[in-house]
Design an enzyme around this catalytic site. Structure first.
Site, short mmCIF file in Angstrom:
data_model
loop_
_atom_site.label_atom_id
_atom_site.label_comp_id
_atom_site.label_asym_id
_atom_site.label_seq_id
_atom_site.Cartn_x
_atom_site.Cartn_y
_atom_site.Cartn_z
NE ARG A 178 -14.85 5.08 1.07
CZ ARG A 178 -15.00 4.64 -0.17
NH1 ARG A 178 -16.11 4.83 -0.82
NH2 ARG A 178 -14.01 4.05 -0.77
CE1 TYR B 12 -24.35 6.12 3.70
CE2 TYR B 12 -25.41 6.94 1.74
CZ TYR B 12 -24.30 6.41 2.37
OH TYR B 12 -23.15 6.18 1.64
CG ASP C 1 -13.15 1.79 -7.87
OD1 ASP C 1 -14.18 1.09 -8.02
OD2 ASP C 1 -13.14 2.87 -7.23
CD GLU D 177 -2.48 1.86 0.45
OE1 GLU D 177 -3.24 1.10 -0.19
OE2 GLU D 177 -2.37 3.08 0.19
CD GLN D 178 -0.81 5.46 -3.48
OE1 GLN D 178 -0.04 5.53 -4.43
NE2 GLN D 178 -2.02 5.96 -3.53
C1 LIG Z 1 -19.26 9.28 -4.02
C2 LIG Z 1 -19.02 7.83 -3.97
C3 LIG Z 1 -19.91 7.06 -3.26
C4 LIG Z 1 -19.78 5.68 -3.21
N1 LIG Z 1 -20.70 4.95 -2.53
C5 LIG Z 1 -20.58 3.60 -2.52
C6 LIG Z 1 -21.54 2.79 -1.83
O1 LIG Z 1 -22.51 3.26 -1.22
N2 LIG Z 1 -21.37 1.43 -1.85
C7 LIG Z 1 -20.32 0.86 -2.51
O2 LIG Z 1 -20.22 -0.38 -2.52
N3 LIG Z 1 -19.39 1.61 -3.18
C8 LIG Z 1 -19.49 2.95 -3.18
N4 LIG Z 1 -18.57 3.71 -3.86
C9 LIG Z 1 -17.50 3.06 -4.66
C10 LIG Z 1 -16.32 2.59 -3.84
O3 LIG Z 1 -15.86 3.62 -3.03
C11 LIG Z 1 -15.18 2.13 -4.71
O4 LIG Z 1 -15.68 1.35 -5.75
C12 LIG Z 1 -14.19 1.28 -3.87
O5 LIG Z 1 -13.51 2.10 -2.97
C13 LIG Z 1 -13.20 0.51 -4.73
O6 LIG Z 1 -12.33 -0.23 -3.91
P1 LIG Z 1 -10.89 -0.64 -4.43
O7 LIG Z 1 -10.27 -1.43 -3.33
O8 LIG Z 1 -10.99 -1.24 -5.78
O9 LIG Z 1 -10.12 0.73 -4.65
P2 LIG Z 1 -9.69 1.85 -3.57
O10 LIG Z 1 -10.64 1.89 -2.44
O11 LIG Z 1 -9.48 3.11 -4.35
O12 LIG Z 1 -8.28 1.33 -3.04
C14 LIG Z 1 -7.11 1.38 -3.80
C15 LIG Z 1 -5.90 1.36 -2.85
O13 LIG Z 1 -4.71 1.25 -3.63
C16 LIG Z 1 -3.76 2.16 -3.15
N5 LIG Z 1 -2.88 2.49 -4.27
C17 LIG Z 1 -3.19 3.20 -5.38
N6 LIG Z 1 -2.12 3.31 -6.20
C18 LIG Z 1 -1.11 2.64 -5.60
C19 LIG Z 1 0.24 2.39 -5.95
N7 LIG Z 1 0.78 2.87 -7.08
N8 LIG Z 1 1.02 1.65 -5.10
C20 LIG Z 1 0.50 1.16 -3.93
N9 LIG Z 1 -0.78 1.38 -3.54
C21 LIG Z 1 -1.58 2.10 -4.37
C22 LIG Z 1 -4.58 3.34 -2.66
O14 LIG Z 1 -3.84 4.15 -1.75
C23 LIG Z 1 -5.77 2.64 -2.03
O15 LIG Z 1 -5.51 2.31 -0.68
C24 LIG Z 1 -18.68 5.07 -3.90
C25 LIG Z 1 -17.76 5.86 -4.58
C26 LIG Z 1 -17.92 7.22 -4.63
C27 LIG Z 1 -16.92 8.03 -5.41
#
Ligand SMILES: Cc1cc2nc3c(=O)[nH]c(=O)nc-3n(C[C@H](O)[C@H](O)[C@H](O)COP(=O)(O)OP(=O)(O)OC[C@H]3O[C@@H](n4cnc5c(N)ncnc54)[C@H](O)[C@@H]3O)c2cc1C
Length: 401
Positions: free
Chosen positions: A110, A219, A297, A36-37
């Site tokens: 979160r 909410y 994502d 993790e960065q």
């Molecule tokens: C306004 C909004 C509301 C939302 N509401 C909901 C909801 O109600 N329910 C729901 O299910 N989802 C919701 N989401 C979506 C959800 O937040 C994302 O889809 C989710 O966070 C994706 O998780 P992830 O682990 O794929 O990515 P992330 O949570 O973005 O995690 C990525 C991680 O990788 C790390 N990283 C990035 N680049 C590097 C690198 N080069 N080297 C090392 N580490 C790195 C980052 O620091 C981070 O910790 C919402 C999103 C938004 C924008």
């Protein structure tokens, strides 16, 4: 030590998806390293829905009780009209979720969810999470995959998973630059301590305020002690996609001119609003290459209008861990099977979320009489069931891999 235990899985990114994957793999006896960065695990201070299909995974991983202890459980969902505040109670997975889908539907802060996942990972493997390690790229050969870090160091494993979010370095390394296009939508967010608000604004209800060109979700999270505010507005002058750019109250009030007094009260109670631009990316047609794949994502970023982005990352993680277990040493087939199991569903979420923009911001909402007919049609129970049932009914623990 059996063959499975010797498999080392490298995970780039310690967000909700990366940590869920780490936990699911550790529960199956894999060796896991999460890079993790950030110097400390952290999440944006915002809320999210964890619907039944996500709670099912948290239960399978043994952390549902901890999640429930910190979550809020809205008793119903309401559609509210932007200017009059008129409300309609909609099909309500909140109250019915357990009975209908076998697991509750909750709303969480979160950082609480991330903390629960991180603690469970650390309990299972105290050194699995490596902080302050920024990934810059990846390579692979016939016997392994390699992560490359900014300091020139490398880590080698049997499989590498890019769980590094919307700006994924691993996605770029595998598939080239993405095709992000600005949606013309900006999001305002803020979290408000409930004790700063009048009682009628801290009800255990998940409200979706809809109006022409904008909408607001409101909410409770963290046992109802905090109220989450997310406001989406059509404006073309905001292009930063960072989730941590501060905005001003004056600008926020301007974006909600003419909106109901409740919305203006909520805005006034937010200590520091943040604002970012929403961008759209076409779902990738291929996620994996050889021993390297993506989740969350990193491979299917979505607009937040079905509240499923994080839950999709949670489901991905569980299905991927199952596939790696089932295929044993044939990790390339495991990644293919994972991708085949997950692609159609996640693409459908991306499309459905985009379609909700038009639904929430419809011009018919401008005046109360048009709004009444529109809401009764668009948010009628059978239509809502059709839109949500397939999402909440999914079982990541049994879907074939
Ligand atoms: C306004 C909004 C509301 C939302 N509401 C909901 C909801 O109600 N329910 C729901 O299910 N989802 C919701 N989401 C979506 C959800 O937040 C994302 O889809 C989710 O966070 C994706 O998780 P992830 O682990 O794929 O990515 P992330 O949570 O973005 O995690 C990525 C991680 O990788 C790390 N990283 C990035 N680049 C590097 C690198 N080069 N080297 C090392 N580490 C790195 C980052 O620091 C981070 O910790 C919402 C999103 C938004 C924008």
């Amino acid at each position: 030590m059996n063959a499975r235990a010797r498999k080392r899985i490298l995970i780039a990114g310690g967000g909700i998806g990366g940590l869920t994957l780490a936990l699911a793999l550790l529960r199956r006896g894999f060796e896991v390293e999460v890079y993790e960065q950030a110097q400390a695990l952290r999440e944006v201070g915002a809320g999210l829905h964890v619907s039944s299909n996500g709670m099912l995974v948290l239960a399978a991983l043994g952390v549902a009780d901890r999640a429930m202890a910190l979550a809020a459980t809205p008793r119903r969902r309401e559609i509210r009209l932007w200017n009059t505040g008129q409300s309609w109670t909609t099909f309500d997975p909140g109250a019915e979720a357990n009975a209908t889908y076998g697991h509750p539907h909750v709303t969480m802060y979160r950082p609480d969810l991330l903390e629960i996942l991180a603690q469970a990972v650390q309990d299972a493997a105290p050194t699995a999470i490596r902080l302050g390690r920024t990934v810059v790229g990846c390579t692979q050969d016939a016997s392994g995959a390699v992560l490359h870090f900014t300091d020139g160091n490398q880590a080698r494993g049997d499989v590498l998973v890019g769980a590094d979010g919307i700006h994924s370095v691993i996605r770029r390394a595998l598939h080239g630059a993405d095709d992000a296009t600005f949606t013309g939508l900006a999001v305002w967010r803020g979290v408000i301590p409930a004790d700063r608000l009048p009682d009628d604004l801290v009800r255990p209800v998940a409200a979706n305020w809809i109006g022409p060109g904008r909408h607001v979700v409101q909410y409770p999270v963290r046992r109802g002690e905090l109220i989450n505010f997310g406001g989406v507005v059509e404006r073309d002058d905001w292009h930063s996609e960072s989730w941590t750019t501060p905005g001003t109250h004056a600008d926020m009030y301007r974006d909600f001119t003419g909106w109901h007094a409740d919305i203006r009260t909520l805005i006034g109670a937010i200590e520091q609003p943040f604002v970012w631009a929403l961008k759209l990316r076409r779902p990738l047609t291929q996620w994996s290459r050889g021993r390297i794949t993506l989740l969350g994502d990193a491979c299917h970023p979505t607009l937040p209008f079905l509240a499923q982005g994080a839950v999709m990352a949670i489901e991905d993680a569980f299905v991927l861990a199952r596939a790696l277990e089932v295929y044993g040493s044939d990790v390339v087939s495991a990644l293919r099977a994972y991708e085949a199991a997950r692609q159609e569903r996640t693409a459908r979420i991306v499309e459905g979320s985009a379609a909700n923009t038009r639904r929430f911001h419809n011009p018919a909402l401008a005046d109360p009489s048009g709004a009444q007919a529109y809401v009764e049609r668009e948010f009628a129970e059978p239509r809502l069931r059709e839109r949500f049932d397939w999402i909440y009914r999914y079982d990541a623990s049994t879907v074939p891999v």
